[in-house]
Design a protein around this motif. Structure first.
Motif, PDB file in Angstrom:
ATOM      1  N   THR A  10       4.221  19.846  -6.631  1.00  0.00           N
ATOM      2  CA  THR A  10       2.989  19.292  -6.056  1.00  0.00           C
ATOM      3  C   THR A  10       3.238  17.838  -5.651  1.00  0.00           C
ATOM      4  N   ILE A  16       8.029  10.311  -4.649  1.00  0.00           N
ATOM      5  CA  ILE A  16       8.867  11.023  -5.635  1.00  0.00           C
ATOM      6  C   ILE A  16       9.315  12.362  -5.050  1.00  0.00           C
ATOM      7  N   GLN A 112      -5.254  23.311 -11.088  1.00  0.00           N
ATOM      8  CA  GLN A 112      -3.832  23.664 -11.112  1.00  0.00           C
ATOM      9  C   GLN A 112      -3.491  24.447 -12.375  1.00  0.00           C
ATOM     10  N   GLY A 130       2.740  13.283 -12.708  1.00  0.00           N
ATOM     11  CA  GLY A 130       1.613  12.486 -12.210  1.00  0.00           C
ATOM     12  C   GLY A 130       0.811  11.867 -13.340  1.00  0.00           C
ATOM     13  N   ASN A 131       0.512  10.601 -13.212  1.00  0.00           N
ATOM     14  CA  ASN A 131      -0.159   9.854 -14.289  1.00  0.00           C
ATOM     15  C   ASN A 131      -1.682   9.984 -14.278  1.00  0.00           C
ATOM     16  N   MET A 155       6.303  13.946 -18.699  1.00  0.00           N
ATOM     17  CA  MET A 155       7.577  13.245 -18.544  1.00  0.00           C
ATOM     18  C   MET A 155       7.616  11.875 -19.213  1.00  0.00           C
TER      19      MET A 155
HETATM   20  P1  NAI Z   1       2.706   9.134  -3.845  1.00  0.00           P
HETATM   21  O1  NAI Z   1       1.336   8.589  -3.691  1.00  0.00           O
HETATM   22  O2  NAI Z   1       3.815   8.652  -2.974  1.00  0.00           O
HETATM   23  O3  NAI Z   1       2.643  10.713  -3.698  1.00  0.00           O
HETATM   24  C1  NAI Z   1       1.689  11.503  -4.319  1.00  0.00           C
HETATM   25  C2  NAI Z   1       1.474  12.715  -3.439  1.00  0.00           C
HETATM   26  O4  NAI Z   1       0.612  13.610  -4.140  1.00  0.00           O
HETATM   27  C3  NAI Z   1       0.800  12.397  -2.115  1.00  0.00           C
HETATM   28  O5  NAI Z   1       1.573  12.936  -1.053  1.00  0.00           O
HETATM   29  C4  NAI Z   1      -0.553  13.086  -2.224  1.00  0.00           C
HETATM   30  O6  NAI Z   1      -1.004  13.604  -0.989  1.00  0.00           O
HETATM   31  C5  NAI Z   1      -0.222  14.208  -3.205  1.00  0.00           C
HETATM   32  N1  NAI Z   1      -1.389  14.783  -3.874  1.00  0.00           N
HETATM   33  C6  NAI Z   1      -2.514  14.162  -4.294  1.00  0.00           C
HETATM   34  N2  NAI Z   1      -3.377  15.051  -4.817  1.00  0.00           N
HETATM   35  C7  NAI Z   1      -2.773  16.253  -4.757  1.00  0.00           C
HETATM   36  C8  NAI Z   1      -3.162  17.570  -5.124  1.00  0.00           C
HETATM   37  N3  NAI Z   1      -4.362  17.803  -5.668  1.00  0.00           N
HETATM   38  N4  NAI Z   1      -2.295  18.573  -4.914  1.00  0.00           N
HETATM   39  C9  NAI Z   1      -1.096  18.343  -4.356  1.00  0.00           C
HETATM   40  N5  NAI Z   1      -0.681  17.135  -3.956  1.00  0.00           N
HETATM   41  C10 NAI Z   1      -1.507  16.097  -4.163  1.00  0.00           C
HETATM   42  O7  NAI Z   1       3.054   8.945  -5.389  1.00  0.00           O
HETATM   43  P2  NAI Z   1       4.483   9.007  -6.088  1.00  0.00           P
HETATM   44  O8  NAI Z   1       5.109   7.665  -6.060  1.00  0.00           O
HETATM   45  O9  NAI Z   1       5.232  10.166  -5.552  1.00  0.00           O
HETATM   46  O10 NAI Z   1       4.045   9.264  -7.607  1.00  0.00           O
HETATM   47  C11 NAI Z   1       3.402  10.456  -7.996  1.00  0.00           C
HETATM   48  C12 NAI Z   1       2.851  10.327  -9.405  1.00  0.00           C
HETATM   49  O11 NAI Z   1       3.899  10.167 -10.345  1.00  0.00           O
HETATM   50  C13 NAI Z   1       1.919   9.134  -9.627  1.00  0.00           C
HETATM   51  O12 NAI Z   1       0.815   9.596 -10.402  1.00  0.00           O
HETATM   52  C14 NAI Z   1       2.751   8.171 -10.444  1.00  0.00           C
HETATM   53  O13 NAI Z   1       1.947   7.337 -11.234  1.00  0.00           O
HETATM   54  C15 NAI Z   1       3.538   9.145 -11.271  1.00  0.00           C
HETATM   55  N6  NAI Z   1       4.757   8.608 -11.886  1.00  0.00           N
HETATM   56  C16 NAI Z   1       5.063   9.020 -13.161  1.00  0.00           C
HETATM   57  C17 NAI Z   1       6.198   8.580 -13.801  1.00  0.00           C
HETATM   58  C18 NAI Z   1       6.506   9.030 -15.194  1.00  0.00           C
HETATM   59  O14 NAI Z   1       7.470   8.496 -15.755  1.00  0.00           O
HETATM   60  N7  NAI Z   1       5.818   9.965 -15.813  1.00  0.00           N
HETATM   61  C19 NAI Z   1       7.108   7.650 -13.129  1.00  0.00           C
HETATM   62  C20 NAI Z   1       6.741   7.301 -11.789  1.00  0.00           C
HETATM   63  C21 NAI Z   1       5.598   7.768 -11.196  1.00  0.00           C
END
Ligand code: NAI
Length: 328
Positions: A10, A16, A112, A130-131, A155
């Motif tokens: 997703t 990411i 989901q 996702g956080n 994670m």
């Molecule tokens: P991003 O904003 O670049 O990408 C997120 C994507 O998710 C976007 O393309 C958006 O359209 C999509 N999205 C939103 N709602 C959705 C849904 N209901 N179904 C499917 N897709 C959906 O963000 P990025 O940088 O890729 O980060 C993603 C997540 O990972 C964030 O929540 C971030 O905080 C988290 N994260 C977690 C880490 C961890 O260690 N656990 C480390 C780094 C980031």
């Protein structure tokens, strides 16, 4: 070669996702003998961007990539999924209260979870990136009553890898010599990277460091706030390192942790180490034969106890908050 494994991702069009998908396609997630079919889930506005990424994946001519399908519907995206990487989430925006954040993410992770319950394969393994990852995993899990609870994980491997790297640097040792490090608790600033059981080339790491001031005032905050440091430097949040950690998490879960070592995963607590049952909290885990188990019997000193308890208390509060909102 075996039948292709269905991997649902997703947030596939996000940063990411862009770093993650090519590595899955190249075989780094499940090994060089396992073909994969990618099932990408995005929100309707981002489907076109996901299609663009799919074109590039095609251009990678990956021998192990057996197909790519793109969806904006969770039920379809999780149908037949063997591995689910839940990366897409609602980020906190300016002025957003915690309850708003949890509620917005409930709107993502509840459906989901239901979709996973309805249609995923029997061997489904879920990693929430996702956080707020731990609590999002709890929400998804609570809406998938037919899936064994332990298949829902969150994670903390990025935190683990960050801690390994910082410790190696301090000790002037290769990262490959650091073993048995543990991240405890929540993937948040309250997390606790524990080096008291860690080893460097077989020797106790805390003794090798022998510097509690460094531990308390540099190492722990550096690891916990590394995300902010990356944003400050890069102008964007960690993406390639997060994707790398997601690969490591699933790879080790499916293919095992190395003999004599363990890793960190946020998994449903069975009450080990005083963590209330059911909280999805980070623990030291060993993986073998496609299953993980929490490493038992580690002695927890006072320094560690306080910090583990603080992070676990935060998880318990988040659980209360999503309960109040009717999300679990
Ligand atoms: P991003 O904003 O670049 O990408 C997120 C994507 O998710 C976007 O393309 C958006 O359209 C999509 N999205 C939103 N709602 C959705 C849904 N209901 N179904 C499917 N897709 C959906 O963000 P990025 O940088 O890729 O980060 C993603 C997540 O990972 C964030 O929540 C971030 O905080 C988290 N994260 C977690 C880490 C961890 O260690 N656990 C480390 C780094 C980031």
């Amino acid at each position: 070669t075996q039948a292709p494994v269905n991997v649902t991702v997703t947030g596939a069009a996000g940063q990411i996702g862009y770093a993650l998908l090519f590595r899955i396609a190249s075989g780094q997630l499940l090994g060089p003998d396992t073909p994969v079919k990618l099932r990408l889930l995005e929100i309707p506005q981002a489907v076109k961007a996901a299609e663009g990424t799919a074109l590039e994946l095609e251009d990678g001519a990956f021998p192990l990539l057996a197909g790519i399908d793109i969806f904006d519907d969770a039920k379809q995206a999780f149908a037949g999924a063997n591995v689910a990487l839940l990366v897409g989430a609602r980020p906190r925006t300016k002025g957003m209260e915690r309850a708003d954040l949890l509620e917005a993410n409930g709107g993502i992770f509840k459906p989901q979870g239901e979709a996973i319950n309805a249609g995923a394969a029997d061997d489904i393994r879920v990693l929430v990136v996702g956080n707020p990852a731990n609590t999002n995993a709890l929400i998804a899990q609570s809406h998938a009553p037919d899936v064994p609870a332990e298949r829902f994980t969150a994670m903390t491997r990025l935190d683990h890898n960050r801690a390994v790297a910082q410790l190696a640097k301090k000790l002037n040792a290769p990262v490959g010599e650091i073993t048995k490090l543990t991240i405890w608790g929540n993937h948040s600033a309250s997390q606790y990277p524990d080096i008291f059981h860690a080893e460097v080339g077989g020797r106790n790491a805390a003794e090798a460091v022998n510097d509690e001031k460094w531990l308390a005032e540099e190492f722990i905050p550096r690891v916990a706030k590394r995300g902010a440091e990356i944003i400050e430097a890069r102008g964007a949040s960690s993406a390639a390192s997060a994707a790398n950690a997601a690969i490591d998490h699933i790879h080790d879960w499916v293919l095992g942790t190395p003999e004599g070592d363990w890793t960190s995963m946020a998994v449903p607590s069975d009450g080990s180490y005083g963590v209330p049952e059911g909280l999805i909290s980070s623990f030291p885990v060993r993986c073998r034969d496609g299953k993980y188990e929490i490493v038992q019997g580690l002695e927890i000193n006072e320094f560690s106890r306080t910090r583990i308890d603080a992070s676990v208390a935060e998880l318990a509060e988040e659980r209360e908050a999503v309960k109040k909102l009717g999300l679990i």
